[in-house]
Design an enzyme around this catalytic site. Structure first.
Site, mmCIF file in Angstrom:
data_model
loop_
_atom_site.group_PDB
_atom_site.id
_atom_site.type_symbol
_atom_site.label_atom_id
_atom_site.label_comp_id
_atom_site.label_asym_id
_atom_site.label_seq_id
_atom_site.Cartn_x
_atom_site.Cartn_y
_atom_site.Cartn_z
ATOM 1 N N TYR A 178 0.907 -1.249 0.064
ATOM 2 C CA TYR A 178 -0.058 -0.061 0.070
ATOM 3 C C TYR A 178 0.835 1.130 -0.044
ATOM 4 O O TYR A 178 1.093 1.970 1.083
ATOM 5 C CB TYR A 178 -0.949 0.058 1.248
ATOM 6 N N ARG A 183 -1.321 8.265 -3.807
ATOM 7 C CA ARG A 183 -2.366 7.242 -3.209
ATOM 8 C C ARG A 183 -3.596 7.736 -2.792
ATOM 9 O O ARG A 183 -3.460 9.034 -2.524
ATOM 10 C CB ARG A 183 -1.520 6.386 -2.143
ATOM 11 N N ASP A 184 -4.797 7.056 -2.912
ATOM 12 C CA ASP A 184 -5.976 7.690 -2.324
ATOM 13 C C ASP A 184 -6.502 8.853 -3.073
ATOM 14 O O ASP A 184 -6.741 9.851 -2.663
ATOM 15 C CB ASP A 184 -5.769 7.881 -0.850
ATOM 16 N N SER A 190 -5.710 9.116 3.461
ATOM 17 C CA SER A 190 -4.758 8.143 3.526
ATOM 18 C C SER A 190 -3.723 8.639 2.374
ATOM 19 O O SER A 190 -3.009 7.640 1.937
ATOM 20 C CB SER A 190 -5.046 6.857 3.222
ATOM 21 N N ASP A 230 -8.049 0.269 -2.642
ATOM 22 C CA ASP A 230 -8.765 1.257 -3.204
ATOM 23 C C ASP A 230 -8.687 1.751 -4.802
ATOM 24 O O ASP A 230 -9.001 2.275 -5.424
ATOM 25 C CB ASP A 230 -8.769 2.531 -2.421
ATOM 26 N N ASP A 408 -9.259 5.374 10.568
ATOM 27 C CA ASP A 408 -9.365 5.306 8.964
ATOM 28 C C ASP A 408 -9.050 6.792 8.643
ATOM 29 O O ASP A 408 -8.682 6.822 7.537
ATOM 30 C CB ASP A 408 -11.007 5.366 8.636
#
Length: 453
Positions: A178, A183-184, A190, A230, A408
């Site tokens: 990850y 990212r995200d 995140s 994701d 989260d």
């Protein structure tokens, strides 16, 4: 006189600001943090990541990474329903037929066990404390969400290898890959360490190379990986978001590289496939199947690419007793329906995918105001324990991918990684940064676990 009076007033305030201290489990530092950098007595300000330092009980702060699992492997360390045989492991270059979880004890993450032990030590209620402590014996995945965490993998693999040699029980280490650049892309909670604009693709390749180098040293320890939560799902539904559109080619190139390189050292992989409430809708499921099949083929259809992971860090039931009202309009209203619909589509496209399903926080249902709400949902509880007895031939295992108790995302609107979803009415607030410990939330997960702990 007015200036002198103002100065006196300021000096009177300064001591109270200087000596204000953050409470246990509160924030005490990080990028953008303007509050106290000291903790109340009995806790230590401990850096969790660049965005978040947290006041951890001083008696619970580990002085070093544990070099052995918290206790000798017992029945909870293996997925219930998984026989433990003594057959030698298949060579890393030759995939074993069948479910990769069967016949292996799942290695307990020392990092998560230490978090749980620290959390349990600060609970005063004896019953809740005992239940909380038991979570340390339930296997969860280790998230390699930054390059700095990759060396820890080598420590864990060495420990698992030692356990395997001393007990004769084959060990399986679970990881999450990850660290994509940008990212995200459709959220903020995140955001990662790599940027596409700053050479992120090559940095990601190096990150994967470092993981591969660690795994290569321990060919007798089986590794199962969830690949980039994701990421691919965002390419199905969120290309209208500019950051996702800009990242599409890089995401595909990086995920392909990860799949290929990890396959070369015998890692059994499950690409993240969102969840029923994201890709299970009739308009999304066929495009999702097409994309996943393309990614499988881009990595040379390696048999080590076992399939897909669903419901990672989410709250959906495996099999809902009745559809949650928020799922109206979607025939795939739980993970079983989603998998049963997606599996045949993948098979017809040349990808004979199997599945794993995260049920770590799915113990309670009908909690959300909207199906897309994902951040620290109120009144959630730990769910079904990891097992290979899934009742569905498409599902290899029920797993806990998201370590329950790690946040989260933050509800602090001044944070660079603030996402407004984390301040919705069905989100638990106040909440710390993504990936850091959230004590209040952990205690709720324990008390509302279903089945009960």
């Amino acid at each position: 006189m007015s200036k002198f009076a103002s100065l006196l007033a300021l000096l009177a305030v300064v001591p109270s600001l200087a000596y204000a201290q953050s409470p246990v489990w509160g924030q005490c530092g990080g990028i953008g943090w303007t509050g106290s950098t000291t903790c109340v007595s009995g806790s230590v300000c401990t850096k969790q990541n660049d965005y978040y330092s947290q006041c951890i009980p001083s008696s619970s702060v580990p002085t070093s990474i544990p070099t052995s699992s918290p206790s000798a492997p017992t029945s909870p360390t293996s997925a219930p329903g998984s026989p433990t045989t003594s057959n030698p492991s298949a060579p890393s270059g030759t995939p074993s037929a069948g479910n990769p979880f069967v016949g292996y004890d799942i290695y307990l993450s020392p990092y998560y066990a230490a978090e749980v032990q620290a959390a349990a030590s600060s609970i005063s209620d004896a019953t809740l404390k005992s239940k909380a402590a038991s979570i340390a014996n339930i296997p969860t995945f280790t998230w390699l969400d930054s390059v700095s965490k990759v060396p820890d993998l080598g420590t864990y693999l060495a420990d698992a290898d030692s356990i395997q040699k001393s007990t004769g029980k084959k060990q399986l280490v679970q990881i999450v890959v990850y660290d994509l650049p940008d990212r995200d892309c459709a959220a903020k909670a995140s955001n990662g360490e790599f940027s596409i604009a700053d050479g992120g693709q090559q940095k990601y390749y190096n990150y994967i190379d470092q993981i591969v180098a660690q795994i290569k040293q321990y060919p007798d320890v089986r590794v199962v990986a969830v690949i980039e939560p994701d990421s691919l799902a965002n390419l199905v539904t969120n290309l209208n978001v500019q950051k996702c559109a800009n990242a599409e080619a890089t995401y595909k190139a990086c995920v392909t590289y990860a799949l290929q390189q990890l396959s070369s050292v015998g890692v059994y992989q499950y690409m993240d496939a969102g969840h029923a409430g994201w890709l299970g809708w009739p308009a999304n499921i066929q495009p999702a199947a097409t994309l996943f099949a393309q990614m499988f083929k881009s990595a040379n259809s390696s048999p080590f690419i076992r399939g897909l992971a669903t419901n990672v860090a989410n709250y959906n039931a495996l099999t809902a007793a009745s559809p949650d009202p928020i799922t109206q309009g979607n025939p795939n209203y739980d993970e079983s329906h989603y998998i049963n619909a997606l599996g045949p589509m993948l098979a017809s496209s040349g990808f004979p995918a199997q599945f794993i399903v995260d049920q770590g926080r799915a113990g309670q249902q009908n909690l959300r105001q909207q199906w897309g709400d994902w951040c620290n949902i109120k009144n959630a509880g730990f769910g079904t324990r990891p097992t290979t007895s899934t009742g569905n031939p498409l599902i290899d295992a029920i797993v806990w991918v998201k370590p329950g108790g790690e946040s989260d995302g933050t509800s602090n609107s001044s944070s660079p990684r603030y996402d407004s979803t984390c301040s919705l009415p069905d989100a638990t607030v106040p909440a710390p940064e993504a990936g850091t410990w959230f004590q209040t939330y952990f205690e709720t997960l324990v008390s509302r676990a279903n089945p009960p702990l």
